[in-house]
Design a protein around this motif. Structure first.
Motif, PDB file in Angstrom:
ATOM      1  N   THR A 364     -36.236 -89.764  -6.286  1.00 53.15           N
ATOM      2  CA  THR A 364     -37.770 -89.386  -5.630  1.00 53.15           C
ATOM      3  C   THR A 364     -37.430 -87.973  -5.477  1.00 53.15           C
ATOM      4  O   THR A 364     -36.552 -87.259  -4.815  1.00 53.15           O
ATOM      5  N   ILE A 366     -40.106 -85.120  -3.346  1.00 55.34           N
ATOM      6  CA  ILE A 366     -41.272 -84.963  -2.333  1.00 55.34           C
ATOM      7  C   ILE A 366     -41.564 -83.432  -2.383  1.00 55.34           C
ATOM      8  O   ILE A 366     -40.552 -82.573  -1.746  1.00 55.34           O
ATOM      9  N   CYS A 483     -50.811 -87.059   1.503  1.00 57.76           N
ATOM     10  CA  CYS A 483     -49.431 -87.804   1.693  1.00 57.76           C
ATOM     11  C   CYS A 483     -49.334 -88.922   0.714  1.00 57.76           C
ATOM     12  O   CYS A 483     -50.319 -89.681   0.881  1.00 57.76           O
ATOM     13  N   GLY A 484     -48.404 -88.927   0.065  1.00 59.15           N
ATOM     14  CA  GLY A 484     -48.460 -90.136  -1.144  1.00 59.15           C
ATOM     15  C   GLY A 484     -47.849 -89.642  -2.249  1.00 59.15           C
ATOM     16  O   GLY A 484     -47.659 -88.516  -2.658  1.00 59.15           O
ATOM     17  N   ALA A 485     -48.230 -90.700  -3.006  1.00 57.34           N
ATOM     18  CA  ALA A 485     -47.639 -90.437  -4.682  1.00 57.34           C
ATOM     19  C   ALA A 485     -48.689 -89.481  -5.312  1.00 57.34           C
ATOM     20  O   ALA A 485     -49.739 -89.696  -5.257  1.00 57.34           O
ATOM     21  N   ARG A 503     -49.931 -92.728 -11.545  1.00 56.35           N
ATOM     22  CA  ARG A 503     -48.954 -91.885 -10.707  1.00 56.35           C
ATOM     23  C   ARG A 503     -47.752 -91.242 -11.463  1.00 56.35           C
ATOM     24  O   ARG A 503     -47.545 -91.948 -12.263  1.00 56.35           O
ATOM     25  N   TYR A 508     -43.764 -87.146  -5.025  1.00 59.75           N
ATOM     26  CA  TYR A 508     -44.777 -87.386  -3.933  1.00 59.75           C
ATOM     27  C   TYR A 508     -45.009 -86.051  -3.290  1.00 59.75           C
ATOM     28  O   TYR A 508     -44.684 -85.070  -3.432  1.00 59.75           O
ATOM     29  N   LEU A 528     -45.252 -91.525   4.759  1.00 59.92           N
ATOM     30  CA  LEU A 528     -44.548 -91.434   3.449  1.00 59.92           C
ATOM     31  C   LEU A 528     -43.297 -92.099   3.489  1.00 59.92           C
ATOM     32  O   LEU A 528     -42.916 -92.896   2.288  1.00 59.92           O
ATOM     33  N   GLN A 531     -44.175 -95.771   2.966  1.00 61.20           N
ATOM     34  CA  GLN A 531     -44.556 -96.318   1.721  1.00 61.20           C
ATOM     35  C   GLN A 531     -43.067 -96.287   0.703  1.00 61.20           C
ATOM     36  O   GLN A 531     -43.029 -97.055  -0.116  1.00 61.20           O
ATOM     37  N   ASP A 548     -54.532 -89.991   0.644  1.00 62.85           N
ATOM     38  CA  ASP A 548     -54.055 -90.380  -0.729  1.00 62.85           C
ATOM     39  C   ASP A 548     -54.367 -89.146  -1.337  1.00 62.85           C
ATOM     40  O   ASP A 548     -55.381 -88.613  -1.735  1.00 62.85           O
TER      41      ASP A 548
END
Length: 561
Positions: A364, A366, A483-485, A503, A508, A528, A531, A548
């Motif tokens: 992951t 961000i 905020c998000g993928a 995505r 993210y 986040l 999620q 999103d």
């Protein structure tokens, strides 16, 4: 919370006096972590609550979702304020246990959509219509001995979609401003191992480096999306800062209040109408008439304004440092490293430095580095812009500099003195000049003279030395955060809905905080992490959709189709 622990999710259709939650909280101390969602048409007063820890974090009685984090994250209480039929369609969760008080039969299917595999529903005195509706929605009834609270138990018999696999709790956060620091804090609190990469030698060196940022909500007559989002974010930030240790204690600042003056008589009328329409608790927002406002300002002002008693100012860098310190040993910090390239390696991302060497690797990533995100290929097409903001610094002992007991704003803002400095500003410019300039200072001081009465204040425009700071705010076209993928623009074909947007796996964004990073940062990080953990989000589904990052790609394709 341990990395392997699975939360038990409970939905209570009526919070009442909180007795059912307190019982569930007590049982959670010896069992699985608890996520408790409770609908309440209105919140009881904090003084009516039996538990002192709950009283300390109790939200104001305003509409929306209110998240309270307890027991160092082992227990989460989401208070969903509003009518059940309005609130329930906005919930996104996989519920293990339903506690149903009064429930219209028409909502039975909405409950069934939220049910996890084998979920149970405890109903209090269900009438025949509700029994039939629950059965038709996929719940099978089990008769039990009658009790004051429950006399029927239903078990979900419809197989829901397969539960997503638990996340691999390793992440890379790029950017150590408010967005990135809050992300690190919430990830580490949930058992993640995090590597923070920042191109500067320390945190909060860009837009988060101002001496003072203002925290306050937005108000509007139609309670639009920015208003609802800012209300949720502002109140969540206040609760999280109390858990951290408090404004002015865990980090520099003061919850001294914010007075937002009306621009003119017409605007004053609108401000009063907004408060009359929404009947907010006075601690949240109230009207201050011209005479009372003038008494605070030290001179007459023609109009009153909104007073946000719990608002104030904070030094963002000190808040970033406090959030990073709370991460403990789960956080690895890499300062002075640029991260210009992301490369996919199997099921993980590699962050490469300018020399091509891998800085970090994790499933992951961000991006929380503001407009720096668009320098990375996978985020290059996000519509982010940098807005120049120059803040003026005034020595508090200089003649004419106001010494106010609270923050005052209108077209601009001015803070109370802190460490000998009063901050006034800030400009909104569409250029990339990093240097202080006299024209921007003149703009700030002219607006200051319009806010604070007195000839001495007006004279500052000609007599104050050029001093201050220039920062660049990262903003999206709709002025809402991302905020998000992150969307994969290259893979996008025809799109009808957000869920159709392709995505980048495991990538993210926490971006576009503009001038409201102080209040956006805690809630966006919490959203986040929810999620990533496949947990209930802290916001209504309509507001989650408004944040999103795929919304801009969807609009672009809809216009072209």
């Amino acid at each position: 919370m341990t990395a392997s622990a699975r939360r038990r999710v409970v939905l209570d259709t009526h919070f009442g006096d909180g007795a059912r939650f307190l019982a569930a909280w007590a049982s959670a101390r010896a069992g699985a972590p608890l996520h408790y969602l409770a609908v309440a048409p209105a919140l009881p007063a904090a003084a009516d609550l039996a538990d002192a820890r709950l009283r300390a974090l109790w939200p104001l009685d305003v509409p929306g979702f209110h998240r309270i984090v307890l027991d160092d994250g082992r227990v989460t209480l989401d208070l969903l304020v509003g009518a059940l039929d309005a609130v329930l369609p906005q919930v996104e969760a996989r519920v293990d246990e339903f506690l149903v008080a009064a429930c219209p039969p028409g909502l039975a299917r909405a409950l069934a959509k939220l049910a996890a595999q084998g979920a149970t529903l405890h109903a209090r005195a269900p009438d025949e219509a509700l029994v039939w509706a629950l059965t038709a929605a996929g719940f099978a009834c089990q008769a039990i001995a009658a009790s004051p609270d429950v006399n029927a138990v239903y078990r979900s018999r419809q197989p829901p979609p397969a539960a997503p696999p638990p996340p691999q709790r390793r992440a890379i956060v790029v950017g150590a401003g408010l967005a990135g620091s809050a992300a690190c804090q919430r990830l580490c609190a949930n058992g993640w191992q995090v590597t923070l990469i920042e191109r500067h030698a320390g945190p909060a060196r860009e837009a988060s480096g101002n001496l003072a940022g203002i925290f306050m909500p937005l108000l509007s007559k139609d309670d639009n999306i920015p208003t609802r989002l800012s209300r949720a974010a502002y109140l969540f930030a206040l609760r999280e800062w109390r858990r951290l240790g408090g404004v002015g204690q865990a980090f520099d600042g003061a919850d001294c209040g914010v007075l937002q003056l009306a621009r003119d008589a017409a605007h004053a009328k609108v401000q009063r109408e907004v408060l009359a329409a929404w009947d907010y608790p006075p601690e949240y927002a109230r009207w201050l008439a011209a005479d009372a406002a003038g008494a605070l300002l030290g001179g007459a002002t023609p109009h009153g304004g909104w007073l946000f008693e719990r608002g104030g100012w904070a030094r963002p860098a000190s808040l970033c440092e406090a959030m990073l310190a709370a991460c403990g040993e789960r956080l690895r910090r890499v300062f002075g490293a640029r991260a210009p390239e992301l490369r996919r390696a199997g099921d993980e991302w590699q962050v490469l430095g300018a020399d091509g060497v891998v800085i970090a690797q994790a499933p992951t990533v961000i991006l929380a580095n503001g407009t720096g995100a668009v320098d990375i290929a996978q985020a290059a097409r996000l519509p982010l812009s940098a807005l120049r903001g120059q803040v003026t610094h005034l020595a508090q002992d200089q003649a004419g500099v106001p010494r106010l007991p609270l923050v005052v704003c209108r077209e601009a803002y001015v803070t109370p003195p802190a460490n000998g400095i009063v901050c006034a500003g800030a400009t909104y410019d569409n250029d990339d000049d990093p240097a202080l300039r006299a024209s921007s200072q003149l703009e700030n001081l002219t607006r200051l003279a319009e806010i604070v009465p007195g000839d001495a204040v007006a004279a500052l425009a000609a007599g104050a030395p050029l001093a201050g700071r220039v920062g660049f705010r990262c903003a999206a076209p709709d002025r809402l955060p991302l905020c998000g993928a992150l969307p994969d623009y290259a893979a996008a074909g025809r799109l009808e809905r957000l869920r159709d947007v392709p995505r980048h796996p495991g990538l993210y964004g926490l971006l576009g905080y503009a001038s409201r990073g102080l209040i956006w940062a805690p809630l966006m990080a919490e959203l986040l992490v929810s999620q990533l953990e496949h947990a209930p989000p802290p916001l209504e589904s309509a507001l989650v959709a408004a944040l999103d990052p795929g919304r801009f790609l969807l609009k672009e394709r809809r216009r072209a189709q």
